[in-house]
Scaffold this motif. Sequence first.
Motif, PDB file in Angstrom:
ATOM      1  N   ALA A   1       0.838  -1.248  -0.010  1.00 32.83           N
ATOM      2  CA  ALA A   1       0.013   0.026   0.122  1.00 32.83           C
ATOM      3  C   ALA A   1       0.845   1.055   0.098  1.00 32.83           C
ATOM      4  O   ALA A   1       2.260   0.948   0.280  1.00 32.83           O
ATOM      5  N   PHE A   2       0.213   2.193  -0.709  1.00 33.94           N
ATOM      6  CA  PHE A   2       1.081   3.570  -0.776  1.00 33.94           C
ATOM      7  C   PHE A   2       0.329   4.507   0.462  1.00 33.94           C
ATOM      8  O   PHE A   2      -0.656   4.729   0.755  1.00 33.94           O
ATOM      9  N   PRO A   3       1.428   5.489   0.938  1.00 31.26           N
ATOM     10  CA  PRO A   3       0.952   6.643   1.729  1.00 31.26           C
ATOM     11  C   PRO A   3       0.336   7.659   0.815  1.00 31.26           C
ATOM     12  O   PRO A   3       0.498   7.538  -0.160  1.00 31.26           O
ATOM     13  N   GLY A   4      -0.620   8.376   1.582  1.00 30.96           N
ATOM     14  CA  GLY A   4      -1.465   9.269   0.895  1.00 30.96           C
ATOM     15  C   GLY A   4      -0.328  10.420   0.272  1.00 30.96           C
ATOM     16  O   GLY A   4       0.625  10.650   0.389  1.00 30.96           O
ATOM     17  N   ALA A   5      -0.916  11.152  -0.681  1.00 32.13           N
ATOM     18  CA  ALA A   5      -0.201  12.280  -1.452  1.00 32.13           C
ATOM     19  C   ALA A   5      -0.028  13.149  -0.550  1.00 32.13           C
ATOM     20  O   ALA A   5      -0.691  13.601   0.486  1.00 32.13           O
ATOM     21  N   LEU A   6       1.299  14.001  -0.918  1.00 33.24           N
ATOM     22  CA  LEU A   6       1.668  14.958   0.192  1.00 33.24           C
ATOM     23  C   LEU A   6       0.725  16.382  -0.253  1.00 33.24           C
ATOM     24  O   LEU A   6       0.558  17.258   0.589  1.00 33.24           O
ATOM     25  N   ARG A   7       0.235  16.379  -1.451  1.00 34.02           N
ATOM     26  CA  ARG A   7      -0.636  17.640  -1.469  1.00 34.02           C
ATOM     27  C   ARG A   7      -1.901  17.111  -2.554  1.00 34.02           C
ATOM     28  O   ARG A   7      -1.756  16.098  -3.076  1.00 34.02           O
ATOM     29  N   PRO A   8      -2.873  17.842  -2.515  1.00 35.90           N
ATOM     30  CA  PRO A   8      -4.034  17.613  -3.377  1.00 35.90           C
ATOM     31  C   PRO A   8      -3.401  17.794  -4.931  1.00 35.90           C
ATOM     32  O   PRO A   8      -2.776  18.671  -5.176  1.00 35.90           O
ATOM     33  N   PHE A   9      -4.238  16.836  -5.632  1.00 35.55           N
ATOM     34  CA  PHE A   9      -4.117  16.913  -7.134  1.00 35.55           C
ATOM     35  C   PHE A   9      -4.952  17.727  -7.941  1.00 35.55           C
ATOM     36  O   PHE A   9      -6.416  17.840  -7.463  1.00 35.55           O
ATOM     37  N   THR A  10      -4.531  18.786  -8.960  1.00 41.67           N
ATOM     38  CA  THR A  10      -5.594  19.621  -9.474  1.00 41.67           C
ATOM     39  C   THR A  10      -6.291  18.675 -10.521  1.00 41.67           C
ATOM     40  O   THR A  10      -5.803  17.629 -10.910  1.00 41.67           O
ATOM     41  N   GLY A  11      -7.575  19.259 -11.005  1.00 37.29           N
ATOM     42  CA  GLY A  11      -8.200  18.659 -11.896  1.00 37.29           C
ATOM     43  C   GLY A  11      -7.551  17.973 -13.276  1.00 37.29           C
ATOM     44  O   GLY A  11      -7.676  17.234 -13.763  1.00 37.29           O
ATOM     45  N   GLU A  12      -6.716  19.124 -13.625  1.00 35.74           N
ATOM     46  CA  GLU A  12      -5.934  19.181 -15.012  1.00 35.74           C
ATOM     47  C   GLU A  12      -5.155  17.898 -14.770  1.00 35.74           C
ATOM     48  O   GLU A  12      -4.800  17.182 -15.480  1.00 35.74           O
ATOM     49  N   GLU A  13      -4.243  17.987 -13.481  1.00 43.98           N
ATOM     50  CA  GLU A  13      -3.387  16.732 -13.378  1.00 43.98           C
ATOM     51  C   GLU A  13      -4.122  15.219 -13.443  1.00 43.98           C
ATOM     52  O   GLU A  13      -3.642  14.449 -13.864  1.00 43.98           O
ATOM     53  N   VAL A  14      -5.144  15.238 -12.629  1.00 47.73           N
ATOM     54  CA  VAL A  14      -6.045  14.058 -12.792  1.00 47.73           C
ATOM     55  C   VAL A  14      -6.384  13.741 -14.284  1.00 47.73           C
ATOM     56  O   VAL A  14      -6.424  12.466 -14.584  1.00 47.73           O
ATOM     57  N   LYS A  15      -6.713  14.728 -14.859  1.00 44.52           N
ATOM     58  CA  LYS A  15      -7.461  14.549 -16.306  1.00 44.52           C
ATOM     59  C   LYS A  15      -6.260  13.766 -17.082  1.00 44.52           C
ATOM     60  O   LYS A  15      -6.491  12.922 -17.792  1.00 44.52           O
ATOM     61  N   ARG A  16      -5.043  14.397 -16.916  1.00 40.09           N
ATOM     62  CA  ARG A  16      -3.972  14.138 -17.981  1.00 40.09           C
ATOM     63  C   ARG A  16      -3.312  12.656 -17.413  1.00 40.09           C
ATOM     64  O   ARG A  16      -3.166  11.736 -18.353  1.00 40.09           O
ATOM     65  N   ALA A  17      -3.740  12.379 -16.012  1.00 34.91           N
ATOM     66  CA  ALA A  17      -3.411  10.811 -15.636  1.00 34.91           C
ATOM     67  C   ALA A  17      -4.436  10.040 -16.027  1.00 34.91           C
ATOM     68  O   ALA A  17      -3.919   8.727 -16.708  1.00 34.91           O
ATOM     69  N   PHE A  18      -5.715  10.397 -16.119  1.00 33.59           N
ATOM     70  CA  PHE A  18      -6.560   9.428 -16.885  1.00 33.59           C
ATOM     71  C   PHE A  18      -6.357   9.183 -18.285  1.00 33.59           C
ATOM     72  O   PHE A  18      -6.587   8.118 -18.891  1.00 33.59           O
ATOM     73  N   ARG A  19      -5.502   9.851 -18.932  1.00 31.92           N
ATOM     74  CA  ARG A  19      -5.193   9.825 -20.444  1.00 31.92           C
ATOM     75  C   ARG A  19      -3.679   9.141 -20.630  1.00 31.92           C
ATOM     76  O   ARG A  19      -3.309   9.184 -21.635  1.00 31.92           O
ATOM     77  N   GLY A  20      -3.142   8.592 -19.272  1.00 36.56           N
ATOM     78  CA  GLY A  20      -1.894   7.822 -19.469  1.00 36.56           C
ATOM     79  C   GLY A  20      -0.712   8.324 -18.886  1.00 36.56           C
ATOM     80  O   GLY A  20       0.299   7.706 -18.750  1.00 36.56           O
ATOM     81  N   GLN A  21      -0.608   9.587 -18.489  1.00 37.73           N
ATOM     82  CA  GLN A  21       0.551  10.065 -17.732  1.00 37.73           C
ATOM     83  C   GLN A  21       0.553  10.009 -16.089  1.00 37.73           C
ATOM     84  O   GLN A  21      -0.773   9.263 -15.670  1.00 37.73           O
ATOM     85  N   THR A  22       1.377   9.848 -15.379  1.00 33.02           N
ATOM     86  CA  THR A  22       1.320   9.583 -14.116  1.00 33.02           C
ATOM     87  C   THR A  22       1.273  11.010 -13.505  1.00 33.02           C
ATOM     88  O   THR A  22       1.474  11.847 -14.014  1.00 33.02           O
ATOM     89  N   LEU A  23       0.453  10.665 -11.992  1.00 35.42           N
ATOM     90  CA  LEU A  23       0.279  11.873 -11.296  1.00 35.42           C
ATOM     91  C   LEU A  23       1.883  12.242 -10.847  1.00 35.42           C
ATOM     92  O   LEU A  23       2.611  11.683 -10.599  1.00 35.42           O
ATOM     93  N   PRO A  24       1.833  13.748 -10.851  1.00 34.35           N
ATOM     94  CA  PRO A  24       2.971  14.349 -10.527  1.00 34.35           C
ATOM     95  C   PRO A  24       3.623  13.878  -9.170  1.00 34.35           C
ATOM     96  O   PRO A  24       2.656  13.945  -8.012  1.00 34.35           O
TER      97      PRO A  24
END
Length: 137
Positions: free
Chosen positions: A80-103
């Motif tokens: 399991a992974f620890p929670g993210a250090l900061r919230p992700f923006t809608g743009e970052e999540v949208k890009r991740a849904f298209r194949g990129q990794t979250l920052p």
Amino acid sequence: MDNREIPTENAASPDDAIPSRRRMLALGAVGVSAALTIRPAFAQTAVSVMNCQIPVPGPGGAGQLIDAQGKLVPPGTKGAFPGALRPFTGEEVKRAFRGQTLPGTTYNQSQAYLQYIRRLQAGQSGFTCFASITTSR
């Protein structure tokens, strides 16, 4: 063509309202004004969707880890992974849904976070943002 050339069955009665040129221009101006008012609203909505934030996990899951299926699990859970250090923006999540990794994440961590985000339900922190990015074009 004057009224003498119009057959009487097709003649307009004095009670029929024929819009004047001024009235038609006024109606056109109202239509243009409405279009100019709505277009910026769509642009503002698109900007706010891209800047909204999704915490992973939300405040209700503080201190817990996220497994590969996106479920919250207790600390110490293997894989399991620890929670993210900061919230992700809608743009970052949208890009991740298209194949990129979250920052700031590895591929597997990003996939676990995306699974968590997909599992969000109404009332959870970040759900409105998630719903907005999945329904916007």
